[in-house]
Design an enzyme around this catalytic site. Sequence first.
Site, PDB file in Angstrom:
ATOM      1  N   SER A  17      34.226  11.622 -23.473  1.00  0.00           N
ATOM      2  CA  SER A  17      35.636  12.723 -23.651  1.00  0.00           C
ATOM      3  C   SER A  17      34.548  13.740 -24.639  1.00  0.00           C
ATOM      4  O   SER A  17      33.332  13.720 -24.578  1.00  0.00           O
ATOM      5  CB  SER A  17      36.219  12.142 -24.363  1.00  0.00           C
ATOM      6  OG  SER A  17      36.111  11.312 -26.592  1.00  0.00           O
ATOM      7  N   HIS A  44      36.236  12.620 -20.093  1.00  0.00           N
ATOM      8  CA  HIS A  44      37.777  13.631 -20.580  1.00  0.00           C
ATOM      9  C   HIS A  44      37.628  15.319 -20.781  1.00  0.00           C
ATOM     10  O   HIS A  44      36.748  15.240 -21.813  1.00  0.00           O
ATOM     11  CB  HIS A  44      38.473  13.173 -21.621  1.00  0.00           C
ATOM     12  CG  HIS A  44      38.296  11.209 -21.973  1.00  0.00           C
ATOM     13  ND1 HIS A  44      38.538  10.781 -23.021  1.00  0.00           N
ATOM     14  CD2 HIS A  44      39.047  10.995 -20.839  1.00  0.00           C
ATOM     15  CE1 HIS A  44      38.706   9.490 -22.148  1.00  0.00           C
ATOM     16  NE2 HIS A  44      38.722   9.550 -21.157  1.00  0.00           N
ATOM     17  N   ASP A 137      39.244   4.399 -25.283  1.00  0.00           N
ATOM     18  CA  ASP A 137      39.357   4.375 -23.462  1.00  0.00           C
ATOM     19  C   ASP A 137      38.310   3.793 -23.020  1.00  0.00           C
ATOM     20  O   ASP A 137      36.884   4.540 -23.900  1.00  0.00           O
ATOM     21  CB  ASP A 137      39.763   5.495 -22.853  1.00  0.00           C
ATOM     22  CG  ASP A 137      39.720   5.970 -21.237  1.00  0.00           C
ATOM     23  OD1 ASP A 137      39.842   4.458 -20.418  1.00  0.00           O
ATOM     24  OD2 ASP A 137      39.708   7.298 -20.751  1.00  0.00           O
TER      25      ASP A 137
END
Lengths: 198, 277
Positions: A17, A44, A137
């Site tokens: 991320s 992300h 995730d």
Amino acid sequence: MAENHLNESRVVVIGGSAGSLDTVMRIAGAINEFTQHTFILVVHRKNTTDSNFEDLITSKTRLLVKEVEDKEYITTGTIYIAPPDYHLLVEDQHMFSLDSSEKVHYSRPSIDVTFESAALAFGTALTGILLSGANADGAEGIRKIAKAGGYTIVEDPTTASAAYMPQQAINLVTVDAIVPGASMPGYLVKHLLNAGNR
Amino acid sequence: MSSTEQNIIGDEEMNLLVTEVFRLYGYDFTNYARASLKRRINRIIIIDRFPSFAELLYRVKHDPSYFKRLVEELTVNVTEMFRDPAVFKTIREEILPVLATNPFIRIWHAGCATGEEVYSMAILLEEANLLHKSLLYATDLNPTVIENIRRGIFPLSQMKQYSENYNLSGGKKDFSQYYTANYDRAKFDDRLKAKMITATHNLVSDRSFNEFNLIFCRNVLIYFDKQLQDKVFSLFDESLQKLGFLVLGSKENLRFSKVAKKFAQLHEKEKIWRKIT
Ligand SMILES: C[S@@+](CC[C@H](N)C(=O)[O-])C[C@H]1O[C@@H](n2cnc3c(N)ncnc32)[C@H](O)[C@@H]1O
């Protein structure tokens, strides 16, 4: 020899991320020689219209950098980037597709989605790297890559800027390597060279 | 093991379901993009709590009322108003002035889902003082989603985002003047839907039904394989007037299709094409 080189770890998929950007850029700068490999990035991002990401990566590498379009052919010597607000799927060994379905772990693109479909398509030819991040995730995706016979590398949670994501993966599956973010580029290069010579 | 653990169904199971759905209900998912369709089927197995694929298949074969639900969940209906605001800005500034010269304007939204895109376009037309001579055909494979277009009701919680999108699309008004808030819902003004015609239309099997000045088909083709995409591009080619416009989703491309030669892209960045022959 050449065949082997193609089969072993010829595709690398990397997820993280926002906090992993620095590591991703350093990886991009370290893989210039791997023109027979394919790299796929799922990061992300906060701002969905932020297209600077592609430019940032491009500035670090001599490989081709491309934000993926629907049904794009997968070639070597290229770093592919999952576009904002779409899930990036691997259709088969030769083609990507995109999907704007529901977010997974509050994320679109979701790392799990790309890792899972890449695992199905590439099996043992895939290396998966999960970097720093603050949600779950990617953990399930790492499990799928391992299950399909791929090689799994996870950033060491003790030195990661956000430990949760890599820690989830480590809790879920026995990964092949746990590597501090600072050593990740070097570790990956060594891994790819070894896999190519095997 | 973890609750997120899923058993991914294989190609064989997917083919079996696709075959049965076609045989029993006439909907053909054969040329949908495989990776995405596989995920949708897995998702249905999980959210509808089928112990395994076999139970899903049994239900589909023996319970016709479940089929409606299956279609709703196999297709992806995620949409928003003024999605990709820059596209609407281009339409406002470069396409509407061209369309304005026609006595009538016919627009087709293929795969319109719940209609956010159609309402966005109606707002643009009204602001350009063109709505009175326009018709917006809104079609989708899924009958349930298009019912929403007739109602014109959208979640109030989305309005902040839509209002930002509207501003980015070059909108100069107060977006809230287009709807009335009622509890958690925003009901859009009836005059916007007066020029909308809704119908079910399946891009896989249904034919061209009119000639249009402008066709929208955004984020639908990504669910199709290349072969089906090509077929649908030909359908759009047949359904467009000469010099008509085709608007695709932000990551979709006409470039590699058979009809590519007949179209010119408006700008390199934007997914808008014009039929040149
Ligand atoms: C993600 S939505 C796109 C909505 C809108 N165009 C947008 O871009 O926001 C995709 C829509 O395509 C529809 N669809 C899928 N297959 C179709 C087909 N064969 N024919 C017509 N519509 C289809 C789905 O029912 C869904 O409503």
